[in-house]
Write a protein that holds these residues in place. Structure first.
Motif, PDB file in Angstrom:
ATOM      1  N   VAL A 105       0.837  -1.205   0.000  1.00  0.00           N
ATOM      2  CA  VAL A 105       0.000   0.000   0.000  1.00  0.00           C
ATOM      3  C   VAL A 105       0.870   1.254   0.000  1.00  0.00           C
ATOM      4  CG1 VAL A 105      -1.656   1.339   1.349  1.00  0.00           C
ATOM      5  CG2 VAL A 105      -1.976  -1.135   1.057  1.00  0.00           C
ATOM      6  N   GLN A 106       1.937   1.228   0.812  1.00  0.00           N
ATOM      7  CA  GLN A 106       2.834   2.373   0.875  1.00  0.00           C
ATOM      8  C   GLN A 106       3.498   2.623  -0.480  1.00  0.00           C
ATOM      9  OE1 GLN A 106       5.937   2.003   3.809  1.00  0.00           O
ATOM     10  NE2 GLN A 106       6.998   3.863   3.133  1.00  0.00           N
ATOM     11  N   ALA A 107       3.911   1.545  -1.140  1.00  0.00           N
ATOM     12  CA  ALA A 107       4.551   1.680  -2.443  1.00  0.00           C
ATOM     13  C   ALA A 107       3.593   2.294  -3.468  1.00  0.00           C
ATOM     14  CB  ALA A 107       5.051   0.323  -2.921  1.00  0.00           C
ATOM     15  N   MET A 108       2.339   1.834  -3.472  1.00  0.00           N
ATOM     16  CA  MET A 108       1.366   2.363  -4.417  1.00  0.00           C
ATOM     17  C   MET A 108       1.072   3.839  -4.126  1.00  0.00           C
ATOM     18  SD  MET A 108       0.832  -0.157  -6.461  1.00  0.00           S
ATOM     19  CE  MET A 108      -0.650   0.290  -7.363  1.00  0.00           C
ATOM     20  N   ARG A 109       1.002   4.190  -2.842  1.00  0.00           N
ATOM     21  CA  ARG A 109       0.766   5.582  -2.482  1.00  0.00           C
ATOM     22  C   ARG A 109       1.931   6.471  -2.896  1.00  0.00           C
ATOM     23  NH1 ARG A 109      -1.778   5.075   3.675  1.00  0.00           N
ATOM     24  NH2 ARG A 109      -3.910   4.487   3.018  1.00  0.00           N
ATOM     25  N   ASN A 110       3.141   5.908  -2.862  1.00  0.00           N
ATOM     26  CA  ASN A 110       4.320   6.688  -3.226  1.00  0.00           C
ATOM     27  C   ASN A 110       4.522   6.780  -4.740  1.00  0.00           C
ATOM     28  OD1 ASN A 110       4.805   7.072  -0.548  1.00  0.00           O
ATOM     29  ND2 ASN A 110       6.555   5.666  -0.418  1.00  0.00           N
ATOM     30  N   GLY A 111       3.659   6.147  -5.504  1.00  0.00           N
ATOM     31  CA  GLY A 111       3.734   6.300  -6.954  1.00  0.00           C
ATOM     32  C   GLY A 111       4.089   5.067  -7.736  1.00  0.00           C
ATOM     33  N   ALA A 112       4.197   3.922  -7.085  1.00  0.00           N
ATOM     34  CA  ALA A 112       4.481   2.692  -7.822  1.00  0.00           C
ATOM     35  C   ALA A 112       3.301   2.330  -8.721  1.00  0.00           C
ATOM     36  CB  ALA A 112       4.773   1.545  -6.855  1.00  0.00           C
ATOM     37  N   SER A 113       3.615   1.835  -9.897  1.00  0.00           N
ATOM     38  CA  SER A 113       2.558   1.446 -10.833  1.00  0.00           C
ATOM     39  C   SER A 113       1.923   0.111 -10.443  1.00  0.00           C
ATOM     40  CB  SER A 113       3.113   1.339 -12.257  1.00  0.00           C
ATOM     41  OG  SER A 113       3.706   2.555 -12.650  1.00  0.00           O
ATOM     42  N   ASP A 114       2.718  -0.796  -9.884  1.00  0.00           N
ATOM     43  CA  ASP A 114       2.206  -2.119  -9.530  1.00  0.00           C
ATOM     44  C   ASP A 114       3.247  -2.784  -8.635  1.00  0.00           C
ATOM     45  OD1 ASP A 114       0.614  -4.339  -9.400  1.00  0.00           O
ATOM     46  OD2 ASP A 114       0.426  -4.581 -11.576  1.00  0.00           O
ATOM     47  N   TYR A 115       2.868  -3.890  -8.040  1.00  0.00           N
ATOM     48  CA  TYR A 115       3.816  -4.718  -7.293  1.00  0.00           C
ATOM     49  C   TYR A 115       3.500  -6.177  -7.595  1.00  0.00           C
ATOM     50  CZ  TYR A 115       0.089  -5.623  -3.906  1.00  0.00           C
ATOM     51  OH  TYR A 115      -1.080  -6.010  -3.311  1.00  0.00           O
ATOM     52  N   LEU A 116       4.575  -6.961  -7.669  1.00  0.00           N
ATOM     53  CA  LEU A 116       4.428  -8.378  -8.019  1.00  0.00           C
ATOM     54  C   LEU A 116       5.224  -9.235  -7.050  1.00  0.00           C
ATOM     55  CD1 LEU A 116       5.016  -8.143 -11.888  1.00  0.00           C
ATOM     56  CD2 LEU A 116       2.813  -8.326 -10.722  1.00  0.00           C
ATOM     57  N   LEU A 117       4.712 -10.451  -6.840  1.00  0.00           N
ATOM     58  CA  LEU A 117       5.459 -11.458  -6.086  1.00  0.00           C
ATOM     59  C   LEU A 117       6.275 -12.299  -7.062  1.00  0.00           C
ATOM     60  CD1 LEU A 117       2.712 -12.629  -3.560  1.00  0.00           C
ATOM     61  CD2 LEU A 117       4.596 -11.023  -3.150  1.00  0.00           C
ATOM     62  N   LYS A 118       7.459 -12.660  -6.649  1.00  0.00           N
ATOM     63  CA  LYS A 118       8.315 -13.450  -7.528  1.00  0.00           C
ATOM     64  C   LYS A 118       7.709 -14.816  -7.847  1.00  0.00           C
ATOM     65  CE  LYS A 118      12.644 -11.238  -6.142  1.00  0.00           C
ATOM     66  NZ  LYS A 118      13.985 -11.392  -5.536  1.00  0.00           N
ATOM     67  N   SER A 119       6.776 -15.234  -7.030  1.00  0.00           N
ATOM     68  CA  SER A 119       6.110 -16.506  -7.292  1.00  0.00           C
ATOM     69  C   SER A 119       5.034 -16.378  -8.362  1.00  0.00           C
ATOM     70  CB  SER A 119       5.475 -17.027  -5.989  1.00  0.00           C
ATOM     71  OG  SER A 119       4.519 -16.083  -5.496  1.00  0.00           O
ATOM     72  N   ASN A 120       4.780 -15.179  -8.820  1.00  0.00           N
ATOM     73  CA  ASN A 120       3.723 -14.960  -9.816  1.00  0.00           C
ATOM     74  C   ASN A 120       4.217 -14.037 -10.919  1.00  0.00           C
ATOM     75  OD1 ASN A 120       1.199 -15.117 -11.010  1.00  0.00           O
ATOM     76  ND2 ASN A 120       0.348 -13.422  -9.793  1.00  0.00           N
ATOM     77  N   LEU A 121       5.408 -14.296 -11.445  1.00  0.00           N
ATOM     78  CA  LEU A 121       5.984 -13.448 -12.480  1.00  0.00           C
ATOM     79  C   LEU A 121       5.321 -13.629 -13.848  1.00  0.00           C
ATOM     80  CD1 LEU A 121       9.806 -13.525 -11.648  1.00  0.00           C
ATOM     81  CD2 LEU A 121       8.121 -11.706 -11.203  1.00  0.00           C
ATOM     82  N   ALA A 122       4.387 -14.539 -13.944  1.00  0.00           N
ATOM     83  CA  ALA A 122       3.637 -14.664 -15.201  1.00  0.00           C
ATOM     84  C   ALA A 122       2.857 -13.381 -15.483  1.00  0.00           C
ATOM     85  CB  ALA A 122       2.690 -15.847 -15.122  1.00  0.00           C
ATOM     86  N   ARG A 123       2.597 -12.616 -14.418  1.00  0.00           N
ATOM     87  CA  ARG A 123       1.879 -11.351 -14.584  1.00  0.00           C
ATOM     88  C   ARG A 123       2.800 -10.213 -15.020  1.00  0.00           C
ATOM     89  NH1 ARG A 123       0.157  -8.776 -10.150  1.00  0.00           N
ATOM     90  NH2 ARG A 123      -0.821  -7.269 -11.547  1.00  0.00           N
ATOM     91  N   LEU A 124       4.107 -10.458 -15.082  1.00  0.00           N
ATOM     92  CA  LEU A 124       5.056  -9.372 -15.306  1.00  0.00           C
ATOM     93  C   LEU A 124       4.823  -8.667 -16.646  1.00  0.00           C
ATOM     94  CD1 LEU A 124       7.485  -7.743 -14.482  1.00  0.00           C
ATOM     95  CD2 LEU A 124       8.977  -9.542 -15.410  1.00  0.00           C
ATOM     96  N   ALA A 125       4.745  -9.445 -17.726  1.00  0.00           N
ATOM     97  CA  ALA A 125       4.592  -8.821 -19.045  1.00  0.00           C
ATOM     98  C   ALA A 125       3.281  -8.031 -19.149  1.00  0.00           C
ATOM     99  CB  ALA A 125       4.681  -9.874 -20.142  1.00  0.00           C
ATOM    100  N   PRO A 126       2.123  -8.616 -18.777  1.00  0.00           N
ATOM    101  CA  PRO A 126       0.885  -7.815 -18.832  1.00  0.00           C
ATOM    102  C   PRO A 126       0.945  -6.586 -17.935  1.00  0.00           C
ATOM    103  CG  PRO A 126       0.376 -10.150 -18.621  1.00  0.00           C
ATOM    104  CD  PRO A 126       1.840 -10.015 -18.401  1.00  0.00           C
ATOM    105  N   ALA A 127       1.541  -6.740 -16.730  1.00  0.00           N
ATOM    106  CA  ALA A 127       1.625  -5.597 -15.825  1.00  0.00           C
ATOM    107  C   ALA A 127       2.535  -4.512 -16.410  1.00  0.00           C
ATOM    108  CB  ALA A 127       2.154  -6.054 -14.468  1.00  0.00           C
ATOM    109  N   ALA A 128       3.635  -4.930 -17.043  1.00  0.00           N
ATOM    110  CA  ALA A 128       4.549  -3.965 -17.653  1.00  0.00           C
ATOM    111  C   ALA A 128       3.867  -3.207 -18.783  1.00  0.00           C
ATOM    112  CB  ALA A 128       5.803  -4.682 -18.155  1.00  0.00           C
ATOM    113  N   MET A 129       3.161  -3.919 -19.670  1.00  0.00           N
ATOM    114  CA  MET A 129       2.479  -3.269 -20.782  1.00  0.00           C
ATOM    115  C   MET A 129       1.401  -2.308 -20.286  1.00  0.00           C
ATOM    116  SD  MET A 129       3.994  -4.170 -23.467  1.00  0.00           S
ATOM    117  CE  MET A 129       2.810  -3.478 -24.624  1.00  0.00           C
ATOM    118  N   MET A 130       0.679  -2.742 -19.267  1.00  0.00           N
ATOM    119  CA  MET A 130      -0.378  -1.886 -18.725  1.00  0.00           C
ATOM    120  C   MET A 130       0.220  -0.621 -18.109  1.00  0.00           C
ATOM    121  SD  MET A 130      -3.325  -2.874 -15.940  1.00  0.00           S
ATOM    122  CE  MET A 130      -3.855  -4.220 -16.988  1.00  0.00           C
ATOM    123  N   ALA A 131       1.332  -0.770 -17.362  1.00  0.00           N
ATOM    124  CA  ALA A 131       1.963   0.379 -16.734  1.00  0.00           C
ATOM    125  C   ALA A 131       2.514   1.348 -17.777  1.00  0.00           C
ATOM    126  CB  ALA A 131       3.077  -0.086 -15.802  1.00  0.00           C
TER     127      ALA A 131
END
Length: 367
Positions: free
Chosen positions: A74-100
Motif C-alpha cells: 500500500v505504501q509503495a502504491m501511495r508513493n507512486g508505484a505502478s504495480d507490485y508483483l510477487l516473484k512466485s507470480n511473475l507470469a503477470r510481469l509482461a501484462p503488468a509492464a504493458m499496462m503500466a
C-alpha cells in the motif's frame, strides 16, 4: 528477462544495484519502465522509488518481491508505484509492464494536452487584452475626430446661422435660420453623447463620480428606479481598472433596460480585502439556463472577457426575483495596468470646453 520475452516484450535492459548507478541511469537515458526488487544490497525498492520522485521523473515503476506485506504494498502504491508483483507470480510481469507503460503514455499525453490547453487559454487572454486595448485606443481616436472635425464644423455652422438670423431681411428667413440652428444644436448634442459613449470623460472625476452620474442618467432615461451605493467617496485604482469597471456597469445596466423588464435596479461599489467589487442587481424576470447557453449570447461573455483583462471575474446569480451581476477585481497584479498605453499620446491634447449640459465634465483630458 525471460518472462518479458514470453509475454512478447523485446526490451533493452540495464541492471543497476546501487543508488549511484540508479541515478546515473536515470540521467543518461529515457526509460519506459523500471523493475525494482524490494531488497537490494545496501538499498531498497522503496528508496529507489523515492529517488525517482525526487528527480521528477515520470516513469512506470513496478516493485518485485519474494514476500511483501500488505502495508508495504500500500505504501509503495501511495508513493507512486505502478504495480507490485510477487516473484512466485511473475507470469503477470509482461501484462503488468504493458499496462503500466500504456497508462504512463496516456498520462503523459494528457499532461501535454493540458499544457497546450493552458497555453492556448493564456494566448486567448492575451489576445482579449490586446483587443480591449486596441478598442479603447480606437474609441479615443474616433472621439477626438468627432470633437475636432464634426464638433468644430457644427460650431462654425451654428455661428453662421446666428449671423444670418440677426441679419435676416424677412421674418420667413429668420424663422428658417432659427430652425436650422435648432437642428445643428441637436446634432451637436448627439455628437457629445456619442463622444461620451466612446470614451467617458466623467472618469476624470473618479470611478465613484462616474458611476453616480451613470446611474442618475440611467434612471432619467429609462424611468427605472435606480440606487447607487458605495463604501468609499474616492478610490485609488490602477489605470485600467476604472474603465473596465465603468464598462461593466454600463453593459449591465444596458442589459437591464433591454431584457430584464425590471422596475428597480441597484448598483453597489465596494473595496475590501484588496478586491474591488461592483454589484448590479435588478428585480426583473431573471435569466434561465437557456438564456445563458445561447450560442450568440455575447453580453455576459463579453463582461467576463473584459474582467479577465484586469485579472478579475464575473459572478451571476438569477432567479424569479431578479438577476445579480458581480464584478470582482484584485487590486494588485500586472494585469491592472493594461490600458496605460491608451492615455499618453491619444488623450493628453485638450479637446475643448463645450460639452453635454448633463455631463459634469468637459472633454479637456480623456484618461
Amino acid at each position: 528477462m525471460i518472462h518479458l520475452r514470453r509475454g512478447g516484450i523485446r526490451a533493452d535492459i540495464r541492471r543497476v544495484d546501487t543508488e549511484a548507478a540508479f541515478v546515473d541511469a536515470l540521467l543518461e537515458e529515457e526509460w519506459d519502465l523500471i523493475l525494482s526488487d524490494y531488497n537490494l544490497p545496501g538499498y531498497s525498492g522503496l528508496a529507489a522509488l523515492d529517488k525517482l520522485r525526487a528527480l521528477g521523473k515520470i516513469i512506470p515503476f513496478i516493485l518485485v518481491s519474494g514476500e511483501i506485506g500488505e502495508d508495504i504494498a500500500v505504501q509503495a502504491m501511495r508513493n507512486g508505484a505502478s504495480d507490485y508483483l510477487l516473484k512466485s507470480n511473475l507470469a503477470r510481469l509482461a501484462p503488468a509492464a504493458m499496462m503500466a507503460i500504456e497508462a504512463n503514455r496516456t498520462r503523459l499525453a494528457k499532461q501535454h494536452a493540458d499544457l497546450e490547453l493552458s497555453q492556448s487559454r493564456q494566448q486567448i487572454r492575451e489576445l482579449a487584452q490586446h483587443l480591449q486595448t486596441s478598442i479603447e485606443q480606437e474609441r479615443a481616436a474616433i472621439a477626438r475626430e468627432i470633437h475636432d472635425d464634426v464638433g468644430g464644423a457644427l460650431t462654425a455652422v451654428k455661428l453662421d446661422l446666428a449671423w444670418i438670423a440677426r441679419h435676416a431681411t424677412t421674418p420667413a428667413l429668420a424663422e428658417h435660420a432659427q430652425q436650422a440652428m435648432e437642428a445643428v444644436t441637436m446634432a451637436h448634442e448627439a455628437a457629445q453623447r456619442i463622444m461620451h459613449n466612446l470614451r467617458p470623460a466623467i472618469l476624470e472625476q473618479g470611478l465613484v463620480a462616474a458611476l453616480q452620474w451613470m446611474t442618475d442618467r440611467f434612471a432619467k432615461r429609462t424611468g427605472i428606479t435606480t440606487t447607487f451605493r458605495t463604501s468609499h467617496d474616492q478610490l485609488t485604482l490602477s489605470a485600467g481598472v476604472p474603465l473596465v469597471a465603468y464598462r461593466f456597469a454600463q453593459e449591465a445596466l444596458t442589459n437591464v433596460s433591454k431584457h430584464a423588464q425590471a422596475s428597480r435596479v441597484s448598483v453597489d461599489l465596494a473595496q475590501a480585502g484588496g478586491v474591488l467589487s461592483i454589484e448590479v442587481s435588478d428585480n426583473g424576470r431573471g435569466l434561465n439556463d437557456d438564456d445563458l447557453a445561447k450560442a450568440r449570447s455575447f453580453g455576459i461573455r463579453g463582461l467576463r472577457e473584459r474582467a479577465e483583462t484586469v485579472g478579475g471575474w464575473v459572478d451571476i446569480s438569477s432567479g424569479t426575483d431578479g438577476t445579480t451581476l458581480i464584478l470582482s477585481v484584485p487590486l494588485s497584479g500586472p494585469e491592472n495596468g493594461f490600458l496605460d498605453a491608451v492615455t499618453p499620446e491619444l488623450l493628453d491634447t485638450p479637446l475643448g470646453s463645450e460639452g453635454d449640459p448633463d455631463d459634469p465634465t468637459t472633454w479637456g483630458h480623456l484618461q
